[in-house]
Design a protein around this motif. Structure first.
Motif, PDB file in Angstrom:
ATOM      1  N   PRO A 161       0.629  -0.909   0.039  1.00 22.19           N
ATOM      2  CA  PRO A 161      -0.077   0.105  -0.098  1.00 22.19           C
ATOM      3  C   PRO A 161       0.931   1.263   0.010  1.00 22.19           C
ATOM      4  O   PRO A 161       1.845   1.328   0.877  1.00 22.19           O
ATOM      5  CB  PRO A 161      -0.830  -0.105   1.452  1.00 22.19           C
ATOM      6  CG  PRO A 161      -0.976  -1.601   1.495  1.00 22.19           C
ATOM      7  CD  PRO A 161       0.541  -2.135   1.036  1.00 22.19           C
ATOM      8  N   GLY A 162       0.422   2.110  -0.942  1.00 17.99           N
ATOM      9  CA  GLY A 162       1.349   3.353  -0.864  1.00 17.99           C
ATOM     10  C   GLY A 162       2.654   3.414  -1.623  1.00 17.99           C
ATOM     11  O   GLY A 162       3.526   4.401  -1.856  1.00 17.99           O
ATOM     12  N   LYS A 204       8.583 -12.179   6.207  1.00 19.02           N
ATOM     13  CA  LYS A 204       8.622 -10.913   7.134  1.00 19.02           C
ATOM     14  C   LYS A 204       7.280  -9.973   7.235  1.00 19.02           C
ATOM     15  O   LYS A 204       6.958 -10.059   5.889  1.00 19.02           O
ATOM     16  CB  LYS A 204      10.016 -10.023   7.036  1.00 19.02           C
ATOM     17  CG  LYS A 204      11.096 -10.974   7.251  1.00 19.02           C
ATOM     18  CD  LYS A 204      12.342 -10.017   6.860  1.00 19.02           C
ATOM     19  CE  LYS A 204      13.664 -10.983   6.951  1.00 19.02           C
ATOM     20  NZ  LYS A 204      14.811 -10.262   6.746  1.00 19.02           N
ATOM     21  N   PRO A 205       7.125  -9.248   8.067  1.00 12.62           N
ATOM     22  CA  PRO A 205       5.912  -8.238   7.913  1.00 12.62           C
ATOM     23  C   PRO A 205       6.244  -7.328   6.602  1.00 12.62           C
ATOM     24  O   PRO A 205       5.195  -7.020   5.985  1.00 12.62           O
ATOM     25  CB  PRO A 205       5.914  -7.404   8.985  1.00 12.62           C
ATOM     26  CG  PRO A 205       6.426  -8.419  10.067  1.00 12.62           C
ATOM     27  CD  PRO A 205       7.628  -9.170   9.536  1.00 12.62           C
ATOM     28  N   ASP A 206       7.373  -6.928   6.231  1.00 16.47           N
ATOM     29  CA  ASP A 206       7.606  -6.014   5.136  1.00 16.47           C
ATOM     30  C   ASP A 206       7.322  -6.767   3.937  1.00 16.47           C
ATOM     31  O   ASP A 206       7.389  -6.089   2.794  1.00 16.47           O
ATOM     32  CB  ASP A 206       9.180  -5.710   5.432  1.00 16.47           C
ATOM     33  CG  ASP A 206       9.198  -4.526   6.059  1.00 16.47           C
ATOM     34  OD1 ASP A 206      10.855  -4.128   6.416  1.00 16.47           O
ATOM     35  OD2 ASP A 206       8.582  -3.734   6.880  1.00 16.47           O
ATOM     36  N   ASP A 207       7.326  -8.054   3.826  1.00 12.47           N
ATOM     37  CA  ASP A 207       6.819  -8.509   2.537  1.00 12.47           C
ATOM     38  C   ASP A 207       5.355  -8.582   2.198  1.00 12.47           C
ATOM     39  O   ASP A 207       4.868  -9.053   1.254  1.00 12.47           O
ATOM     40  CB  ASP A 207       7.100 -10.126   2.859  1.00 12.47           C
ATOM     41  CG  ASP A 207       8.764 -10.510   2.814  1.00 12.47           C
ATOM     42  OD1 ASP A 207       9.650  -9.789   2.229  1.00 12.47           O
ATOM     43  OD2 ASP A 207       9.127 -11.468   3.812  1.00 12.47           O
ATOM     44  N   GLN A 251      -3.673 -11.079 -11.817  1.00 10.61           N
ATOM     45  CA  GLN A 251      -4.689 -10.093 -11.229  1.00 10.61           C
ATOM     46  C   GLN A 251      -4.160  -9.941  -9.733  1.00 10.61           C
ATOM     47  O   GLN A 251      -4.535  -9.129  -8.945  1.00 10.61           O
ATOM     48  CB  GLN A 251      -6.008 -10.730 -11.096  1.00 10.61           C
ATOM     49  CG  GLN A 251      -6.869 -10.786 -12.545  1.00 10.61           C
ATOM     50  CD  GLN A 251      -6.936  -9.394 -12.966  1.00 10.61           C
ATOM     51  OE1 GLN A 251      -6.314  -9.162 -13.777  1.00 10.61           O
ATOM     52  NE2 GLN A 251      -7.548  -8.469 -12.234  1.00 10.61           N
ATOM     53  N   GLY A 252      -2.967 -10.622  -9.236  1.00  4.57           N
ATOM     54  CA  GLY A 252      -2.356 -10.401  -7.931  1.00  4.57           C
ATOM     55  C   GLY A 252      -3.195 -11.359  -6.908  1.00  4.57           C
ATOM     56  O   GLY A 252      -4.198 -11.707  -6.846  1.00  4.57           O
ATOM     57  N   THR A 253      -2.336 -11.552  -5.730  1.00  2.00           N
ATOM     58  CA  THR A 253      -2.714 -12.531  -5.062  1.00  2.00           C
ATOM     59  C   THR A 253      -2.109 -11.756  -3.693  1.00  2.00           C
ATOM     60  O   THR A 253      -1.043 -11.409  -3.514  1.00  2.00           O
ATOM     61  CB  THR A 253      -2.318 -14.017  -5.040  1.00  2.00           C
ATOM     62  OG1 THR A 253      -2.745 -14.814  -3.804  1.00  2.00           O
ATOM     63  CG2 THR A 253      -0.757 -14.121  -4.995  1.00  2.00           C
ATOM     64  N   GLN A 254      -2.910 -11.684  -2.545  1.00  2.00           N
ATOM     65  CA  GLN A 254      -2.479 -11.111  -1.280  1.00  2.00           C
ATOM     66  C   GLN A 254      -1.642 -11.884  -0.540  1.00  2.00           C
ATOM     67  O   GLN A 254      -1.873 -12.886  -0.059  1.00  2.00           O
ATOM     68  CB  GLN A 254      -3.682 -10.575  -0.566  1.00  2.00           C
ATOM     69  CG  GLN A 254      -3.444  -9.732   0.766  1.00  2.00           C
ATOM     70  CD  GLN A 254      -2.933  -8.454   0.725  1.00  2.00           C
ATOM     71  OE1 GLN A 254      -3.209  -7.496  -0.236  1.00  2.00           O
ATOM     72  NE2 GLN A 254      -1.744  -8.331   1.503  1.00  2.00           N
ATOM     73  N   VAL A 255      -0.631 -11.410   0.081  1.00  2.00           N
ATOM     74  CA  VAL A 255       0.141 -11.995   0.939  1.00  2.00           C
ATOM     75  C   VAL A 255       0.425 -11.127   2.159  1.00  2.00           C
ATOM     76  O   VAL A 255       0.671  -9.787   2.138  1.00  2.00           O
ATOM     77  CB  VAL A 255       1.699 -12.234   0.676  1.00  2.00           C
ATOM     78  CG1 VAL A 255       2.660 -12.676   1.602  1.00  2.00           C
ATOM     79  CG2 VAL A 255       1.538 -13.195  -0.659  1.00  2.00           C
ATOM     80  N   THR A 256       0.089 -11.632   3.464  1.00  2.00           N
ATOM     81  CA  THR A 256       0.107 -10.696   4.529  1.00  2.00           C
ATOM     82  C   THR A 256       0.732 -11.598   5.481  1.00  2.00           C
ATOM     83  O   THR A 256       0.466 -12.663   5.934  1.00  2.00           O
ATOM     84  CB  THR A 256      -1.322 -10.399   5.067  1.00  2.00           C
ATOM     85  OG1 THR A 256      -2.255  -9.797   3.954  1.00  2.00           O
ATOM     86  CG2 THR A 256      -1.386  -9.832   6.387  1.00  2.00           C
ATOM     87  N   VAL A 257       1.748 -11.060   6.121  1.00  2.00           N
ATOM     88  CA  VAL A 257       2.604 -11.446   7.142  1.00  2.00           C
ATOM     89  C   VAL A 257       2.549 -10.674   8.476  1.00  2.00           C
ATOM     90  O   VAL A 257       2.868  -9.415   8.331  1.00  2.00           O
ATOM     91  CB  VAL A 257       4.097 -11.315   6.732  1.00  2.00           C
ATOM     92  CG1 VAL A 257       4.828 -12.137   7.777  1.00  2.00           C
ATOM     93  CG2 VAL A 257       4.286 -12.126   5.447  1.00  2.00           C
ATOM     94  N   SER A 258       1.867 -11.215   9.461  1.00  2.00           N
ATOM     95  CA  SER A 258       1.378 -10.573  10.529  1.00  2.00           C
ATOM     96  C   SER A 258       1.547 -11.433  11.787  1.00  2.00           C
ATOM     97  O   SER A 258       1.176 -12.493  11.664  1.00  2.00           O
ATOM     98  CB  SER A 258       0.179  -9.952  10.544  1.00  2.00           C
ATOM     99  OG  SER A 258      -0.077  -9.371  11.875  1.00  2.00           O
TER     100      SER A 258
END
Length: 121
Positions: free
Chosen positions: A41-42, A86-89, A113-120
């Motif tokens: 994001p951003g 890592k979270p930055d990924d 179309q993209g696929t979301q990767v969330t590291v938290s």
């Protein structure tokens, strides 16, 4: 003329792994370079890793030693094995392929179309 179908994204904790895949389908083209890009994001979309048809790879410094790109030419599929996440990924990961139409002396670039990767945690 080429369609890209991505899979493998999800929510993981730091240190865990994911494997992304991108399958290209269609006809009338040959695939040159396949790669993975990401956009947080951003931020601008950036190259994560790419691989040529002969298996030559390069990757961003931020993921070297953790991510491995590979491809199966018979299946027209590219993979991204992501270890020690890592979270930055965290980002939307996009598959991108450079193709040459059989009937033209030029190259085209196609996005998934993209696929979301969330590291938290």
């Amino acid at each position: 003329q080429v369609q890209l179908v991505e899979s493998g994204g999800g929510l993981v904790q730091p240190g865990e792994s994911l494997r992304l895949s991108c399958a290209a389908s269609g006809s009338g083209f040959s695939i040159n370079v396949m790669g993975w890009y990401r956009q947080a994001p951003g931020k601008q979309r950036e190259l994560v890793a790419q691989i040529t048809s002969d298996g030559i790879t390069n990757a961003a410094d931020s993921v070297k030693g953790r991510f491995t790109i590979s491809r199966d030419n018979a299946k027209n599929t590219v993979y991204l094995q992501m270890n020690n996440l890592k979270p930055d990924d965290t980002a939307v990961y996009y598959c991108g392929v450079r193709t040459k139409p059989d009937r033209r002396d030029s190259f085209e670039f196609n996005w998934g179309q993209g696929t979301q990767v969330t590291v938290s945690s």
